[in-house]
Design a protein around this motif. Structure first.
Motif, PDB file in Angstrom:
ATOM      1  N   ARG A   1      35.393  46.591  44.170  1.00 63.27           N
ATOM      2  CA  ARG A   1      34.811  47.750  43.495  1.00 63.27           C
ATOM      3  C   ARG A   1      35.877  48.503  42.705  1.00 63.27           C
ATOM      4  O   ARG A   1      35.640  48.915  41.564  1.00 63.27           O
ATOM      5  CB  ARG A   1      34.151  48.687  44.508  1.00 63.27           C
ATOM      6  N   ALA A   2      37.048  48.681  43.293  1.00 59.72           N
ATOM      7  CA  ALA A   2      38.135  49.372  42.585  1.00 59.72           C
ATOM      8  C   ALA A   2      38.536  48.582  41.340  1.00 59.72           C
ATOM      9  O   ALA A   2      38.783  49.165  40.273  1.00 59.72           O
ATOM     10  CB  ALA A   2      39.331  49.561  43.511  1.00 59.72           C
ATOM     11  N   SER A   3      38.563  47.262  41.449  1.00 56.90           N
ATOM     12  CA  SER A   3      38.904  46.414  40.304  1.00 56.90           C
ATOM     13  C   SER A   3      37.836  46.522  39.217  1.00 56.90           C
ATOM     14  O   SER A   3      38.165  46.605  38.023  1.00 56.90           O
ATOM     15  CB  SER A   3      39.037  44.968  40.768  1.00 56.90           C
ATOM     16  N   GLU A   4      36.578  46.528  39.611  1.00 57.31           N
ATOM     17  CA  GLU A   4      35.482  46.680  38.642  1.00 57.31           C
ATOM     18  C   GLU A   4      35.581  48.018  37.919  1.00 57.31           C
ATOM     19  O   GLU A   4      35.358  48.093  36.703  1.00 57.31           O
ATOM     20  CB  GLU A   4      34.131  46.585  39.346  1.00 57.31           C
TER      21      GLU A   4
ATOM     22  N   GLU B   1      35.251  57.220  41.427  1.00 61.99           N
ATOM     23  CA  GLU B   1      34.746  56.153  42.290  1.00 61.99           C
ATOM     24  C   GLU B   1      35.869  55.193  42.687  1.00 61.99           C
ATOM     25  O   GLU B   1      35.944  54.754  43.830  1.00 61.99           O
ATOM     26  CB  GLU B   1      33.621  55.395  41.586  1.00 61.99           C
ATOM     27  N   LYS B   2      36.756  54.885  41.756  1.00 59.21           N
ATOM     28  CA  LYS B   2      37.894  54.010  42.052  1.00 59.21           C
ATOM     29  C   LYS B   2      38.811  54.654  43.095  1.00 59.21           C
ATOM     30  O   LYS B   2      39.231  54.006  44.059  1.00 59.21           O
ATOM     31  CB  LYS B   2      38.680  53.718  40.777  1.00 59.21           C
ATOM     32  N   ARG B   3      39.104  55.930  42.902  1.00 57.00           N
ATOM     33  CA  ARG B   3      39.960  56.655  43.827  1.00 57.00           C
ATOM     34  C   ARG B   3      39.345  56.688  45.222  1.00 57.00           C
ATOM     35  O   ARG B   3      40.038  56.486  46.224  1.00 57.00           O
ATOM     36  CB  ARG B   3      40.189  58.075  43.286  1.00 57.00           C
TER      37      ARG B   3
ATOM     38  N   GLU C   1      38.248  49.709  37.361  1.00 55.82           N
ATOM     39  CA  GLU C   1      39.392  49.631  36.446  1.00 55.82           C
ATOM     40  C   GLU C   1      38.983  48.934  35.146  1.00 55.82           C
ATOM     41  O   GLU C   1      39.320  49.383  34.050  1.00 55.82           O
ATOM     42  CB  GLU C   1      40.543  48.870  37.119  1.00 55.82           C
ATOM     43  N   GLN C   2      38.220  47.849  35.264  1.00 52.21           N
ATOM     44  CA  GLN C   2      37.748  47.137  34.080  1.00 52.21           C
ATOM     45  C   GLN C   2      36.781  48.000  33.269  1.00 52.21           C
ATOM     46  O   GLN C   2      36.845  48.030  32.038  1.00 52.21           O
ATOM     47  CB  GLN C   2      37.065  45.832  34.481  1.00 52.21           C
ATOM     48  N   ASP C   3      35.882  48.694  33.964  1.00 47.19           N
ATOM     49  CA  ASP C   3      34.948  49.595  33.280  1.00 47.19           C
ATOM     50  C   ASP C   3      35.699  50.683  32.518  1.00 47.19           C
ATOM     51  O   ASP C   3      35.346  51.024  31.386  1.00 47.19           O
ATOM     52  CB  ASP C   3      33.981  50.243  34.271  1.00 47.19           C
ATOM     53  N   MET C   4      36.730  51.230  33.155  1.00 51.09           N
ATOM     54  CA  MET C   4      37.500  52.294  32.507  1.00 51.09           C
ATOM     55  C   MET C   4      38.209  51.772  31.260  1.00 51.09           C
ATOM     56  O   MET C   4      38.290  52.474  30.251  1.00 51.09           O
ATOM     57  CB  MET C   4      38.500  52.910  33.485  1.00 51.09           C
TER      58      MET C   4
END
Length: 124
Positions: free
Chosen positions: A82-85, A39-41, A87-90
């Motif tokens: 969304r990409a930042s979220e 999803e981040k990618r 990253e935090q989730d990961m």
């Protein structure tokens, strides 16, 4: 079956259950991490493609089965967030994965040690 054998059987069963649960949780967390990475990618690639557009370009975002017009700056901001979220989730999921890996390793070690002790006790 003596009391020691019953207690030993229960301990082995508990260790096996703990090992199976830890193995299952490690696989689950790894699947969640892969999903977040994907999803981040996707957010980053979409944002990269949108950055090539003029700021006044009319853009649309998907909402369920329909598309809603969204100003380009807001859409890029949303994708960046969304990409930042993700990253935090990961990062949080990686901590969970480490925890479950540690539990798995501990259960394997305990089970192996118990089997060695049983074999030594049975050896003449």
């Amino acid at each position: 079956m003596s009391i020691n054998e019953q207690a030993l059987g229960k301990i082995v069963h508990d260790l096996q259950t703990k090992l199976q649960e830890a193995t299952r949780m490690v696989a689950s967390v790894q699947a969640q991490i892969q999903s977040r990475e994907r999803e981040k990618r996707l957010s980053e690639l979409t944002n990269k493609e949108l950055s090539a557009l003029q700021p006044e370009t009319v853009t649309y975002k998907s909402v369920g089965k329909m598309f809603v017009q969204e100003p380009l700056p807001e859409l890029t901001k949303e994708l960046t967030e969304r990409a930042s979220e993700m990253e935090q989730d990961m990062a949080a999921l990686e901590k969970k994965r480490i925890y479950w890996e540690r539990n798995k390793t501990e259960a394997q070690g305990n089970l192996g040690e118990l089997v060695r002790q049983i074999q030594q006790a049975q050896a003449p």
